[in-house]
Design a protein around this motif. Structure first.
Motif, PDB file in Angstrom:
ATOM      1  N   ARG A  14       0.865  -1.191   0.000  1.00  0.00           N
ATOM      2  CA  ARG A  14       0.000   0.000   0.000  1.00  0.00           C
ATOM      3  C   ARG A  14       0.894   1.231   0.000  1.00  0.00           C
ATOM      4  NH1 ARG A  14      -5.425   0.269   3.395  1.00  0.00           N
ATOM      5  NH2 ARG A  14      -6.010  -0.876   1.499  1.00  0.00           N
ATOM      6  N   LEU A  15       0.710   2.071  -1.010  1.00  0.00           N
ATOM      7  CA  LEU A  15       1.516   3.265  -1.156  1.00  0.00           C
ATOM      8  C   LEU A  15       0.701   4.474  -0.726  1.00  0.00           C
ATOM      9  CD1 LEU A  15       2.932   2.459  -4.710  1.00  0.00           C
ATOM     10  CD2 LEU A  15       3.910   1.840  -2.482  1.00  0.00           C
ATOM     11  N   ARG A  16       1.161   5.164   0.290  1.00  0.00           N
ATOM     12  CA  ARG A  16       0.475   6.368   0.771  1.00  0.00           C
ATOM     13  C   ARG A  16       1.314   7.571   0.357  1.00  0.00           C
ATOM     14  NH1 ARG A  16      -0.297   2.504   4.863  1.00  0.00           N
ATOM     15  NH2 ARG A  16      -2.500   2.143   5.372  1.00  0.00           N
ATOM     16  N   GLN A  17       0.902   8.174  -0.745  1.00  0.00           N
ATOM     17  CA  GLN A  17       1.662   9.292  -1.301  1.00  0.00           C
ATOM     18  C   GLN A  17       0.722  10.263  -1.986  1.00  0.00           C
ATOM     19  OE1 GLN A  17       4.424   6.754  -3.657  1.00  0.00           O
ATOM     20  NE2 GLN A  17       6.070   7.790  -2.559  1.00  0.00           N
ATOM     21  N   ALA A  18       1.167  11.493  -2.101  1.00  0.00           N
ATOM     22  CA  ALA A  18       0.427  12.532  -2.826  1.00  0.00           C
ATOM     23  C   ALA A  18      -0.991  12.685  -2.296  1.00  0.00           C
ATOM     24  CB  ALA A  18       0.411  12.226  -4.323  1.00  0.00           C
ATOM     25  N   GLY A  19      -1.145  12.555  -0.979  1.00  0.00           N
ATOM     26  CA  GLY A  19      -2.441  12.761  -0.350  1.00  0.00           C
ATOM     27  C   GLY A  19      -3.461  11.680  -0.635  1.00  0.00           C
ATOM     28  N   THR A  20      -3.016  10.525  -1.119  1.00  0.00           N
ATOM     29  CA  THR A  20      -3.945   9.447  -1.440  1.00  0.00           C
ATOM     30  C   THR A  20      -3.261   8.104  -1.205  1.00  0.00           C
ATOM     31  OG1 THR A  20      -5.485   8.627  -3.133  1.00  0.00           O
ATOM     32  CG2 THR A  20      -3.304   9.333  -3.891  1.00  0.00           C
ATOM     33  N   THR A  21      -3.980   7.032  -1.491  1.00  0.00           N
ATOM     34  CA  THR A  21      -3.455   5.682  -1.290  1.00  0.00           C
ATOM     35  C   THR A  21      -3.621   4.873  -2.570  1.00  0.00           C
ATOM     36  OG1 THR A  21      -4.029   5.714   1.067  1.00  0.00           O
ATOM     37  CG2 THR A  21      -3.666   3.564   0.054  1.00  0.00           C
ATOM     38  N   LEU A  22      -2.561   4.176  -2.956  1.00  0.00           N
ATOM     39  CA  LEU A  22      -2.613   3.264  -4.095  1.00  0.00           C
ATOM     40  C   LEU A  22      -2.271   1.868  -3.604  1.00  0.00           C
ATOM     41  CD1 LEU A  22      -1.048   6.114  -5.090  1.00  0.00           C
ATOM     42  CD2 LEU A  22      -1.297   4.990  -7.296  1.00  0.00           C
ATOM     43  N   ASP A  23      -3.140   0.910  -3.893  1.00  0.00           N
ATOM     44  CA  ASP A  23      -2.898  -0.479  -3.527  1.00  0.00           C
ATOM     45  C   ASP A  23      -2.281  -1.218  -4.712  1.00  0.00           C
ATOM     46  OD1 ASP A  23      -3.903  -0.388  -0.883  1.00  0.00           O
ATOM     47  OD2 ASP A  23      -5.955  -0.504  -1.650  1.00  0.00           O
ATOM     48  N   VAL A  24      -1.225  -1.963  -4.440  1.00  0.00           N
ATOM     49  CA  VAL A  24      -0.514  -2.699  -5.487  1.00  0.00           C
ATOM     50  C   VAL A  24      -1.187  -4.051  -5.693  1.00  0.00           C
ATOM     51  CG1 VAL A  24       1.700  -3.682  -6.190  1.00  0.00           C
ATOM     52  CG2 VAL A  24       1.635  -1.539  -4.878  1.00  0.00           C
TER      53      VAL A  24
END
Length: 297
Positions: free
Chosen positions: A135-145
Motif C-alpha cells: 500500500r503506497l500512501r503518497q500525494a495525499g492518497t493511497t494506491l494499492d498494489v
C-alpha cells in the motif's frame, strides 16, 4: 468439436473516442489526469497513457507509466503538474516494456523522485520493488498494489481510493492484450483477470486506449471469454490435423491486420503452452526442443 460463437465485446456499443482521437490530456477524476504520449502504433494504439495521480491541493503527484523518454511528452506532463501546483514525488511502472518504462529512471532523476516497479531492473538503484498487497500512501492518497502477471511476469496494477484501477497492458481500452511469449503466461493472465474483476473496479484506466467506465466488469468478463474462444479455435483447427504456429495464426487471425500477426503469434504460443501443460496438445517435430508444429495429444 461443437462450434462456439465469438464473444461480443461490450465496448462495441459504448461511446468511446475513435482510434487517434484521444485528447492529449484529460482529467479522468479529481485524483487522476491522463497524458497521452506521442508514440502511436499498431501495438500502442493511440500511444502510451501516462497517469498523474494525486489529491487536489496536496502539492504532490505520482506518475504512473511515464512511457517513452520523449521531450514533448515530458513537457506535457510538467504542464499538468504545474496546473495541479504539484511536484512529482514518485514514479510507478506497471511493467518493463519500453513503451511504459523507458522514461522511468531518467524522469525519476529529473524530478528527484524514486522509482517503484515489479522488478529491480525497472526500479533501478535505490528504487523499490513492489509486491502484491503493498500500500503506497503518497500525494495525499493511497494506491494499492495488485500483482497482475500474465502479459509479462512483472506486471502490476494499482487500485485507487476511488475504486478505479490503473491496469497497464493487462486490459486495453481497445481490442485485447497480448500474452507475450516466452515470458507471458496464459494461466497467470486468466488468474489476474479474475483478481481485478473481484476488486469490483469502478473504472479501468488502461495503458493504451480510452478509459473504461461504463461497465468494467463486463469488459473483464469479455476478456476471459475471448481467451476461452481463442483456445477453442486452436483446438478446432488442430482437430483437422497438425499445424505450425504461423498456419494457426493465419487461420485464426485472418480478419485481423497482418501487422499484428507477430503479436498474435506470441499469444498463440502462450496458449499452446497452456494446452501442452494440460496434456491436451503436444509440440511435434523432428526436434522437440525446437518444434514449431503442434498436434492434439
Amino acid at each position: 468439436m461443437p462450434g462456439v460463437d465469438a464473444p461480443a465485446d461490450p465496448r462495441a456499443s459504448w461511446s468511446l473516442p475513435a482510434l487517434g482521437e484521444l485528447p492529449r490530456t484529460a482529467e479522468l477524476e479529481p485524483l487522476v489526469t491522463r497524458v497521452l504520449a506521442p508514440n502511436p502504433s499498431g501495438m500502442t494504439l493511440d500511444g502510451t497513457n501516462t497517469y498523474v495521480v494525486g489529491a487536489p491541493g496536496s502539492g504532490q503527484a505520482v506518475l504512473v507509466d511515464p512511457g517513452p523518454d520523449d521531450p514533448a511528452h515530458l513537457a506535457a506532463v510538467e504542464a499538468v503538474l504545474a496546473a495541479r501546483d504539484a511536484r512529482c514525488v514518485a514514479v510507478l511502472v506497471t511493467h518493463h516494456h519500453g513503451d511504459h518504462a523507458e522514461a522511468a529512471l531518467p524522469w525519476g532523476s529529473h524530478f528527484g523522485a524514486p522509482v517503484a516497479a515489479g522488478s529491480a531492473q525497472v526500479a533501478g538503484p535505490g528504487g523499490r520493488v513492489l509486491d502484491h498487497g503493498d500500500r503506497l500512501r503518497q500525494a495525499g492518497t493511497t494506491l494499492d498494489v495488485v500483482a497482475t502477471p500474465g502479459h509479462t511476469s512483472d506486471h502490476l496494477a494499482f487500485r485507487l481510493e476511488s475504486g478505479a484501477v490503473l491496469v497497464g497492458d493487462h486490459v486495453l481500452g481497445r481490442g485485447t492484450s497480448v500474452v507475450t511469449h516466452p515470458e507471458g503466461d496464459v494461466v497467470a493472465y486468466l488468474e489476474s483477470l479474475r483478481r481485478v474483476h473481484d476488486l469490483g473496479p469502478s473504472a479501468l484506466y488502461c495503458g493504451h486506449g480510452p478509459e473504461l467506465t461504463e461497465d468494467p466488469g463486463a469488459v473483464l468478463g469479455y476478456y476471459l471469454a475471448h481467451r476461452a474462444y481463442r483456445e477453442h479455435q486452436l483446438l478446432a483447427a488442430l482437430g483437422r490435423g497438425p499445424a505450425g504456429v504461423d498456419d494457426l495464426v493465419a487461420e485464426i487471425y485472418a480478419q485481423v491486420p497482418r501487422a499484428v500477426w507477430p503479436a498474435a503469434a506470441q499469444s498463440t504460443r502462450a496458449t499452446l503452452d497452456k494446452l501442452v501443460a494440460e496434456g491436451r496438445v503436444v509440440w511435434w517435430g523432428a526436434d522437440e526442443s525446437d518444434a514449431d508444429r503442434v498436434r492434439l495429444a
